[in-house]
Design a protein around this motif. Structure first.
Motif, mmCIF file in Angstrom:
data_model
loop_
_atom_site.group_PDB
_atom_site.id
_atom_site.type_symbol
_atom_site.label_atom_id
_atom_site.label_comp_id
_atom_site.label_asym_id
_atom_site.label_seq_id
_atom_site.Cartn_x
_atom_site.Cartn_y
_atom_site.Cartn_z
ATOM 1 N N GLU A 126 0.927 -1.396 0.083
ATOM 2 C CA GLU A 126 0.020 -0.011 0.128
ATOM 3 C C GLU A 126 0.811 1.387 -0.175
ATOM 4 N N MET A 127 1.943 1.200 0.674
ATOM 5 C CA MET A 127 2.890 2.200 0.592
ATOM 6 C C MET A 127 3.406 2.638 -0.590
ATOM 7 N N SER A 128 3.186 1.919 -1.760
ATOM 8 C CA SER A 128 3.753 2.189 -3.184
ATOM 9 C C SER A 128 2.364 2.610 -4.100
ATOM 10 N N ARG A 129 1.187 2.924 -3.632
ATOM 11 C CA ARG A 129 0.026 2.941 -4.225
ATOM 12 C C ARG A 129 0.271 4.694 -4.680
ATOM 13 N N LEU A 130 0.173 4.995 -5.935
ATOM 14 C CA LEU A 130 0.424 6.251 -6.619
ATOM 15 C C LEU A 130 -1.178 6.920 -7.197
ATOM 16 N N PRO A 131 -1.153 7.820 -7.299
ATOM 17 C CA PRO A 131 -2.298 8.690 -7.905
ATOM 18 C C PRO A 131 -2.267 8.167 -9.357
ATOM 19 N N THR A 132 -1.104 8.224 -9.884
ATOM 20 C CA THR A 132 -0.871 7.594 -11.448
ATOM 21 C C THR A 132 0.505 7.481 -11.404
ATOM 22 N N ILE A 133 0.961 6.622 -12.467
ATOM 23 C CA ILE A 133 2.116 6.493 -13.086
ATOM 24 C C ILE A 133 2.300 7.186 -14.557
ATOM 25 N N HIS A 134 1.501 7.891 -14.611
ATOM 26 C CA HIS A 134 1.542 8.787 -15.987
ATOM 27 C C HIS A 134 1.776 7.568 -16.831
ATOM 28 N N PRO A 135 0.792 6.681 -17.364
ATOM 29 C CA PRO A 135 1.022 5.463 -18.465
ATOM 30 C C PRO A 135 1.224 6.002 -19.880
ATOM 31 N N GLN A 136 2.196 5.464 -20.418
ATOM 32 C CA GLN A 136 2.622 5.677 -21.686
ATOM 33 C C GLN A 136 2.186 4.303 -22.620
ATOM 34 N N PRO A 137 2.071 4.709 -24.073
ATOM 35 C CA PRO A 137 1.689 3.694 -24.727
ATOM 36 C C PRO A 137 2.286 2.231 -24.621
ATOM 37 N N HIS A 138 3.410 2.263 -24.168
ATOM 38 C CA HIS A 138 4.296 0.974 -24.264
ATOM 39 C C HIS A 138 3.999 0.405 -22.565
ATOM 40 N N ASP A 139 3.431 0.958 -21.724
ATOM 41 C CA ASP A 139 3.035 0.437 -20.560
ATOM 42 C C ASP A 139 1.705 -0.530 -20.645
ATOM 43 N N VAL A 140 2.006 -1.564 -19.996
ATOM 44 C CA VAL A 140 1.075 -2.821 -20.078
ATOM 45 C C VAL A 140 0.369 -2.902 -18.607
ATOM 46 N N PRO A 141 -0.700 -2.761 -18.400
ATOM 47 C CA PRO A 141 -1.438 -2.816 -17.027
ATOM 48 C C PRO A 141 -1.578 -4.415 -16.564
ATOM 49 N N MET A 142 -1.671 -4.295 -15.209
ATOM 50 C CA MET A 142 -1.914 -5.796 -14.689
ATOM 51 C C MET A 142 -3.251 -6.109 -14.800
ATOM 52 N N ASP A 143 -3.772 -7.551 -14.879
ATOM 53 C CA ASP A 143 -4.940 -7.681 -14.485
ATOM 54 C C ASP A 143 -5.641 -7.798 -12.767
ATOM 55 N N ILE A 144 -4.423 -7.801 -12.145
ATOM 56 C CA ILE A 144 -5.113 -8.026 -10.778
ATOM 57 C C ILE A 144 -3.936 -7.391 -9.834
ATOM 58 N N ILE A 145 -4.291 -6.497 -8.998
ATOM 59 C CA ILE A 145 -3.304 -6.023 -8.118
ATOM 60 C C ILE A 145 -3.508 -6.365 -6.825
ATOM 61 N N VAL A 146 -2.491 -7.151 -5.886
ATOM 62 C CA VAL A 146 -2.479 -7.450 -4.709
ATOM 63 C C VAL A 146 -1.609 -6.790 -3.943
ATOM 64 N N THR A 147 -2.016 -6.240 -2.579
ATOM 65 C CA THR A 147 -1.182 -5.737 -1.482
ATOM 66 C C THR A 147 -1.618 -6.423 -0.295
ATOM 67 N N GLU A 148 -1.136 -5.912 0.600
ATOM 68 C CA GLU A 148 -1.383 -6.264 2.026
ATOM 69 C C GLU A 148 -2.742 -6.069 2.394
ATOM 70 N N ARG A 149 -3.559 -4.929 1.680
ATOM 71 C CA ARG A 149 -4.966 -4.833 2.149
ATOM 72 C C ARG A 149 -5.826 -5.428 1.320
ATOM 73 N N GLY A 150 -5.292 -6.291 0.335
ATOM 74 C CA GLY A 150 -6.539 -6.942 -0.464
ATOM 75 C C GLY A 150 -6.037 -7.170 -1.975
ATOM 76 N N ALA A 151 -7.018 -7.820 -2.680
ATOM 77 C CA ALA A 151 -6.699 -7.917 -3.983
ATOM 78 C C ALA A 151 -7.790 -7.223 -4.879
ATOM 79 N N ALA A 152 -7.486 -6.652 -6.054
ATOM 80 C CA ALA A 152 -8.336 -6.029 -6.810
ATOM 81 C C ALA A 152 -8.277 -6.189 -8.229
ATOM 82 N N ARG A 153 -9.334 -6.566 -8.966
ATOM 83 C CA ARG A 153 -9.329 -6.673 -10.463
ATOM 84 C C ARG A 153 -9.368 -5.487 -11.004
#
Length: 239
Positions: free
Chosen positions: A204-231
């Motif tokens: 959770e300490m690594s959560r950012l408002p945005t990473i300013h995604p670029q065309p080459h960035d590929v998103p994850m399908d699921i994000i998991v942290t110590e707080r839980g998992a989100a699709r």
């Protein structure tokens, strides 16, 4: 596991309100680079690259500074969330990673999956600035130092996992990740004929408002942290 619904996309709930909520997504920035950045308010790539470098350094330093007991507690919580979010993981061909500089340590999970009969693989940088190669892994096999002295399997024919555990230095609500800067996972995911289930793992300490995604960035399908998992479904709202 809960699925994205492209027809109804409520606003993303802040993590402190509902850490296990499904993250609904907007359209990806596929064509944003073709427009005028000053008109859009989008940072040009040189500025994004400099910002990412600064954020990467900050987030890694904060992550490494976490005490060992706290890190072990978080790792246990993350392992439980991975298991709950992907209950059929043991029946999949899973690519994981060897932990580096305070990352979530997936080795206990990998050993447990191996006992369940899961096929496992580790990434190898076979050639600089090229997609990763995955080699089979099992406990006790011979390992050799790879890039950054991270252990990798000494031999083995390349395999193609259908699920990947991917470390996150940082991440945003749309599933875009900030990595170590080599771009290897982005290249690998983009090059695979059949995209595997991409499970991004961070804190959770690594959560950012945005990473300013670029065309080459590929998103994850699921994000998991110590707080839980989100699709998440930033790449394809119809998923």
């Amino acid at each position: 596991m809960m699925e994205c619904n492209a027809a109804t996309r409520p606003a993303i709930a802040p993590p402190e309100e509902d850490p296990n909520a499904v993250v609904h997504c907007a359209s990806p920035p596929c064509f944003m680079h073709e427009l005028d950045p000053s008109w859009l308010g989008v940072l040009p790539w040189p500025e994004v690259r400099a910002w990412r470098k600064t954020e990467r350094t900050r987030l890694i330093a904060e992550r490494v500074a976490v005490p060992a007991e706290e890190r072990a507690r978080r790792d246990g919580e993350i392992t439980a969330h991975i298991r709950a979010a992907v209950p059929d993981l043991a029946r999949m061909h899973v690519g994981f990673y060897w932990p580096f500089r305070g990352e979530y340590d997936p080795r206990a999970l990998a050993r447990a999956l191996h006992r369940d009969g899961t096929r496992l693989a580790l990434p190898v940088v076979a050639e600089k600035a090229q997609p990763l190669v995955f080699r089979p892994w099992q406990p006790g096999m011979r390992m050799v130092p790879g890039v950054w002295n991270i252990p990798v399997p000494a031999e083995g024919e390349p395999v193609t996992p259908d699920a990947l555990l991917i470390p996150l230095v940082g991440f945003d609500a749309l599933g875009y990740r900030l990595g170590h800067g080599g771009g290897y996972y982005d290249r690998t995911l983009a090059a695979m004929a059949r995209k595997p289930l991409a499970i991004g793992i961070g804190f959770e300490m690594s959560r950012l408002p945005t990473i300013h995604p670029q065309p080459h960035d590929v998103p994850m399908d699921i994000i998991v942290t110590e707080r839980g998992a989100a699709r998440v479904c930033a790449a394809d709202p119809a998923r």
